[in-house]
Scaffold this active site. Structure first.
Site: not given
Ligand code: NAP
Length: 282
Positions: A70, A106
């Site tokens: 992305k 998004d």
């Molecule tokens: P990302 O860029 O990797 O960010 C992950 C986030 O989760 C960061 O804020 C991270 O905190 C936090 N995190 C991960 N493990 C954690 C833990 N054990 N305890 C507390 N915080 C934790 O991922 P992303 O692309 O933003 O996606 C995040 C989630 O959203 C995923 O599950 C994805 O499947 C979902 N999503 C859904 C949609 C939809 O259309 N519904 C769209 C996009 C994403 P740190 O900064 O501390 O590492």
């Protein structure tokens, strides 16, 4: 029927096998009798440039870009829409007469999911947990809607970085908190909406919630963008205390709705998309 004039749309990511996007878009093309087809391509990081040249020169009409491309894909586009530029990531590409234009749907997808429950987000106090890619898109669009934002993240510095970025693009600086019970409690105290945009609650962390249940209230709207499982622990516990809940699959559907509109100019049948996603995820 695929003919010599069929328009092609593509998903570019790695992996792509789990994606529900081909099902959603192809069902809508069929329903609307559009001569279009959507296919998924697994593209490794080192071949992204070639893949994007392929989109351009094969005349593929548009694409969705997913993990891990992305951000990187922005290098290979001719133009990037203002929202995608501010978010710093692209998830939708339109091939307009050989020019590749990048968008990000998004955040709009998340806002549309919320607006099914809250018509006007202006002045609404929103606690957003997370500071990753999804949080970036959502926070930008929430601020554009006039919401009053608090960002809570496990790594405090990343939340500060996101707040700084938002203050440059939106001229509003969200409050920032660390993800622990005390700080989260402070952020939530007078919040009306809580959004989880971390991966906590998603398989394999499905038995976890980023919010202790005692901080949840019946007057909160709780939106979890995690869609696998459909009903996360956070949503189950929010329902138990009588809160209004929004499931993450809605965002998945609405970001696809916005991509479809950018490609075809047509609002696709949303209920058909929702049904397709629910069938797939169940
Ligand atoms: P990302 O860029 O990797 O960010 C992950 C986030 O989760 C960061 O804020 C991270 O905190 C936090 N995190 C991960 N493990 C954690 C833990 N054990 N305890 C507390 N915080 C934790 O991922 P992303 O692309 O933003 O996606 C995040 C989630 O959203 C995923 O599950 C994805 O499947 C979902 N999503 C859904 C949609 C939809 O259309 N519904 C769209 C996009 C994403 P740190 O900064 O501390 O590492």
């Amino acid at each position: 029927m695929i003919t010599s004039t069929t328009k092609i749309y593509a998903l570019i990511g790695d992996p792509v096998e789990h994606s529900v996007s081909p099902l959603m878009h192809n069902r809508c093309f069929k329903e609307l009798k559009l001569n279009c087809v959507y296919v998924a391509f697994r593209v490794r990081k080192e071949f992204l440039k070639e893949a994007m040249l392929g989109i351009k020169y094969l005349g593929i009409s548009g694409a969705n870009i997913t993990i891990p491309h992305k951000v990187e894909v922005m290098k290979y586009l001719d133009e990037i829409d203002e929202v995608a530029k501010a978010i710093g990531a692209v998830n939708t590409v339109v091939n307009k007469n050989g020019r590749l234009i990048g968008y990000n749907t998004d955040g709009i997808g998340a806002v549309r999911s919320l607006k099914e429950v809250v018509k006007d987000l202006r002045g609404k106090k929103v606690t957003l947990i997370g500071a990753g890619g999804a949080a970036r898109a959502i926070s930008f669009c929430l601020l554009k809607e006039g919401a009053c934002l608090r960002i809570v993240n496990r790594t405090y510095e990343k939340a500060v970085e996101l707040a700084e970025l938002l203050s440059q693009t939106c001229a509003v600086r969200p409050e920032v908190y660390k993800l622990d019970e005390n700080e989260l409690g402070k952020a939530l105290e007078d919040s009306e909406i809580l959004i989880n945009s971390t991966s906590v609650g998603m398989y394999p962390l499905a038995d976890k919630s980023p919010v202790p249940q005692k901080l949840l209230r019946s007057d909160l709207i709780v939106f979890d963008i995690v869609y696998n499982p459909l009903k996360t622990k956070l949503l189950r516990e929010a329902e138990e205390v009588g809160a209004t809940t929004i499931e993450g699959y809605n965002m998945l559907v609405y970001q696809a709705v916005e991509s479809f509109k950018l490609w075809t100019g047509i609002e696709p049948p949303v209920e058909l998309m929702k049904q397709t996603v629910l069938e797939h995820l169940k």
